[in-house]
Enzyme design. Structure first.
Site, PDB file in Angstrom:
ATOM      1  N   GLY A   1       0.806  -1.221   0.000  1.00  0.00           N
ATOM      2  CA  GLY A   1       0.000   0.000   0.000  1.00  0.00           C
ATOM      3  C   GLY A   1       0.835   1.264   0.000  1.00  0.00           C
ATOM      4  N   ALA A   2       0.166   2.390   0.358  1.00  0.00           N
ATOM      5  CA  ALA A   2       0.758   3.728   0.200  1.00  0.00           C
ATOM      6  C   ALA A   2       1.266   3.840  -1.238  1.00  0.00           C
ATOM      7  CB  ALA A   2       1.868   3.987   1.218  1.00  0.00           C
ATOM      8  N   LEU A   3       0.341   3.608  -2.147  1.00  0.00           N
ATOM      9  CA  LEU A   3       0.703   3.434  -3.557  1.00  0.00           C
ATOM     10  C   LEU A   3       1.236   4.727  -4.174  1.00  0.00           C
ATOM     11  CD1 LEU A   3      -2.316   1.247  -4.742  1.00  0.00           C
ATOM     12  CD2 LEU A   3      -0.097   0.506  -3.833  1.00  0.00           C
TER      13      LEU A   3
ATOM     14  N   GLY B   1       5.329   4.135  -8.904  1.00  0.00           N
ATOM     15  CA  GLY B   1       6.093   2.893  -9.089  1.00  0.00           C
ATOM     16  C   GLY B   1       5.158   1.686  -9.062  1.00  0.00           C
ATOM     17  N   HIS B   2       4.250   1.655  -8.094  1.00  0.00           N
ATOM     18  CA  HIS B   2       3.271   0.565  -8.025  1.00  0.00           C
ATOM     19  C   HIS B   2       2.313   0.629  -9.231  1.00  0.00           C
ATOM     20  CE1 HIS B   2       3.942   1.331  -3.538  1.00  0.00           C
ATOM     21  NE2 HIS B   2       4.305   0.070  -3.677  1.00  0.00           N
TER      22      HIS B   2
ATOM     23  N   GLY C   1       9.019  -5.033  -8.835  1.00  0.00           N
ATOM     24  CA  GLY C   1       9.901  -3.941  -9.242  1.00  0.00           C
ATOM     25  C   GLY C   1      11.370  -4.289  -9.051  1.00  0.00           C
TER      26      GLY C   1
ATOM     27  N   LYS D   1      13.465  -2.231  -8.203  1.00  0.00           N
ATOM     28  CA  LYS D   1      13.982  -1.445  -7.078  1.00  0.00           C
ATOM     29  C   LYS D   1      14.390  -2.397  -5.944  1.00  0.00           C
ATOM     30  CE  LYS D   1      11.301   0.918  -4.253  1.00  0.00           C
ATOM     31  NZ  LYS D   1      11.534   0.943  -2.799  1.00  0.00           N
TER      32      LYS D   1
ATOM     33  N   GLN E   1      14.845  -9.025  -3.850  1.00  0.00           N
ATOM     34  CA  GLN E   1      13.529  -9.645  -3.644  1.00  0.00           C
ATOM     35  C   GLN E   1      13.052 -10.329  -4.930  1.00  0.00           C
ATOM     36  OE1 GLN E   1      10.022  -7.827  -1.449  1.00  0.00           O
ATOM     37  NE2 GLN E   1       9.552  -7.178  -3.521  1.00  0.00           N
TER      38      GLN E   1
ATOM     39  N   SER F   1       7.227   4.138  -0.880  1.00  0.00           N
ATOM     40  CA  SER F   1       6.209   4.558   0.095  1.00  0.00           C
ATOM     41  C   SER F   1       6.875   5.275   1.262  1.00  0.00           C
ATOM     42  CB  SER F   1       5.448   3.338   0.620  1.00  0.00           C
ATOM     43  OG  SER F   1       4.925   2.608  -0.456  1.00  0.00           O
TER      44      SER F   1
HETATM   45  P1  AMP Z   1       6.059  -2.445  -1.704  1.00  0.00           P
HETATM   46  O1  AMP Z   1       4.676  -1.915  -1.564  1.00  0.00           O
HETATM   47  O2  AMP Z   1       7.126  -1.483  -1.325  1.00  0.00           O
HETATM   48  O3  AMP Z   1       6.208  -3.807  -1.087  1.00  0.00           O
HETATM   49  O4  AMP Z   1       6.286  -2.671  -3.261  1.00  0.00           O
HETATM   50  C1  AMP Z   1       5.419  -3.473  -4.016  1.00  0.00           C
HETATM   51  C2  AMP Z   1       6.029  -3.728  -5.356  1.00  0.00           C
HETATM   52  O5  AMP Z   1       6.229  -2.490  -6.028  1.00  0.00           O
HETATM   53  C3  AMP Z   1       7.412  -4.398  -5.270  1.00  0.00           C
HETATM   54  O6  AMP Z   1       7.522  -5.341  -6.330  1.00  0.00           O
HETATM   55  C4  AMP Z   1       8.347  -3.248  -5.462  1.00  0.00           C
HETATM   56  O7  AMP Z   1       9.611  -3.632  -5.990  1.00  0.00           O
HETATM   57  C5  AMP Z   1       7.567  -2.415  -6.460  1.00  0.00           C
HETATM   58  N1  AMP Z   1       8.029  -1.019  -6.424  1.00  0.00           N
HETATM   59  C6  AMP Z   1       8.037  -0.186  -5.360  1.00  0.00           C
HETATM   60  N2  AMP Z   1       8.595   0.997  -5.697  1.00  0.00           N
HETATM   61  C7  AMP Z   1       8.938   0.900  -6.996  1.00  0.00           C
HETATM   62  C8  AMP Z   1       9.571   1.786  -7.928  1.00  0.00           C
HETATM   63  N3  AMP Z   1       9.952   3.009  -7.594  1.00  0.00           N
HETATM   64  N4  AMP Z   1       9.760   1.344  -9.190  1.00  0.00           N
HETATM   65  C9  AMP Z   1       9.397   0.091  -9.553  1.00  0.00           C
HETATM   66  N5  AMP Z   1       8.804  -0.787  -8.736  1.00  0.00           N
HETATM   67  C10 AMP Z   1       8.580  -0.395  -7.468  1.00  0.00           C
END
Ligand code: AMP
Length: 308
Positions: A59-61, A64-65, A175, A177, A181, A214
């Site tokens: 969340g906190a989309l 990137g998401h 991602g 990033k 993972q 986020s």
């Molecule tokens: P998170 O909510 O941080 O767990 O991220 C969820 C997904 O979004 C994961 O696969 C992250 O790698 C991807 N993600 C988060 N930030 C970015 C970004 N800036 N660019 C690309 N993918 C992202």
């Protein structure tokens, strides 16, 4: 009027809910809170031979998401996003407590992307009892995030495996990033013969170059102005690659952070993008990369760059 229709759709059973938005072309997202209703909805799509794209998030989309959602929408018949702040992947309680939670806004963002389903379970729903599963990701988990955040990848693997088993997606989008993972998830899918094809997606950045995250919400105005230098150093390092050996390049970046008031370097690695092991010579890999984590106050910034 749109609101009334939405309420009617939520009130319908899941099976009907799959069709309603399509029939009326109302593009309303189905919000699923339980594992059972999610399985029922996904099974129905599987029976119809539809492809399902999946984006797992906490969340906190941000954009990137949303880029992952857009790509999934382009490549699949249906897209499901999960929002679940997974407590067992946080190795620091403070980080978990401060993790932003903005579900109403996230729902609006997903609806604007015409995302078909949101799976938003509670912690009790996901973990009715403690999960004892242990994983072995070999050398992949000995370095960087694995070495610096004990238990992190076990928590990630437990939740991703569980989500894949509930949804059985055709494709799942992650991602770059969180590059380590991404490789761990690839290994998980291979070891457990899980359904999805894993798609790695490019890092989305602010105009300033700062990788979107986020956690960036917690940066002060002043910190946000300085944070892009992390990527600026990575880009300069990429340019210097042809003149410097890997260890010298690593030191060149390390020196940027020595005695710095605003940043604390957690780790920097020049490593092979295939297996994440540090490299001594550029010829040792076809995928040299730099991985970095720095802290700005209480905010942890993660980034990487491909040098090929
Ligand atoms: P998170 O909510 O941080 O767990 O991220 C969820 C997904 O979004 C994961 O696969 C992250 O790698 C991807 N993600 C988060 N930030 C970015 C970004 N800036 N660019 C690309 N993918 C992202």
């Amino acid at each position: 009027m749109a609101k009334v229709v939405k309420i009617v759709i939520f009130a319908k059973s899941n099976l009907q809910a799959i069709y309603w938005p399509k029939i009326y072309n109302l593009l309303t997202m189905n919000i699923l809170k339980t594992i059972v209703e999610t399985k029922v909805s996904m099974n129905e799509l599987h029976k119809q031979g539809k492809s399902i794209g999946f984006v797992a998030t906490m969340g906190a989309l941000h954009d990137g998401h949303l880029q992952l959602i857009k790509q999934s929408k382009r490549e699949n018949d249906y897209t499901i996003c999960s929002i679940f702040i997974n407590p067992i992947q946080f190795n620091k309680t403070e980080d978990l407590e401060k993790y932003p939670n903005q579900i109403e806004k996230d729902i609006e963002l997903l609806e604007a992307e015409n995302c078909d389903f949101l799976f938003n379970p509670s912690v009790e729903e996901m973990y009715p009892e403690i999960d004892q599963t242990e994983f072995d990701f070999g050398n992949l988990e000995d370095v960087m995030e694995g070495a610096n955040r004990p238990g992190h990848f076990r928590g990630v693997a437990i939740v991703v495996k569980r989500l894949f088993e509930i949804i059985e997606p055709t494709r799942a989008y992650f991602g770059k990033k969180d590059y380590q993972q991404l490789l761990i998830v690839n290994s998980l899918v291979e070891q457990y013969n899980l359904s999805p094809e894993i798609i790695g997606c490019e890092i989305i950045r602010e105009e300033s170059g700062l990788a979107m995250s986020s956690r960036n919400q917690r940066l002060s105005f002043g910190q946000k102005r300085k944070a892009p230098s992390v990527y600026t150093h990575l880009k300069k390092a990429r340019d210097l690659k042809e003149y410097l050996a890997p260890d010298v390049l690593k030191r060149w970046i390390e020196e940027k952070y020595i005695g710095h008031d605003d940043f604390r370097l957690e780790y920097i690695e020049v490593a092979d993008g295939n297996n994440l092991q540090p490299i001594e010579k550029w010829e040792d890999t076809d995928k040299p990369m730099i991985f970095i984590v720095v802290h700005m106050g209480a905010v942890r910034l993660i980034d990487n760059i491909e040098l090929y």
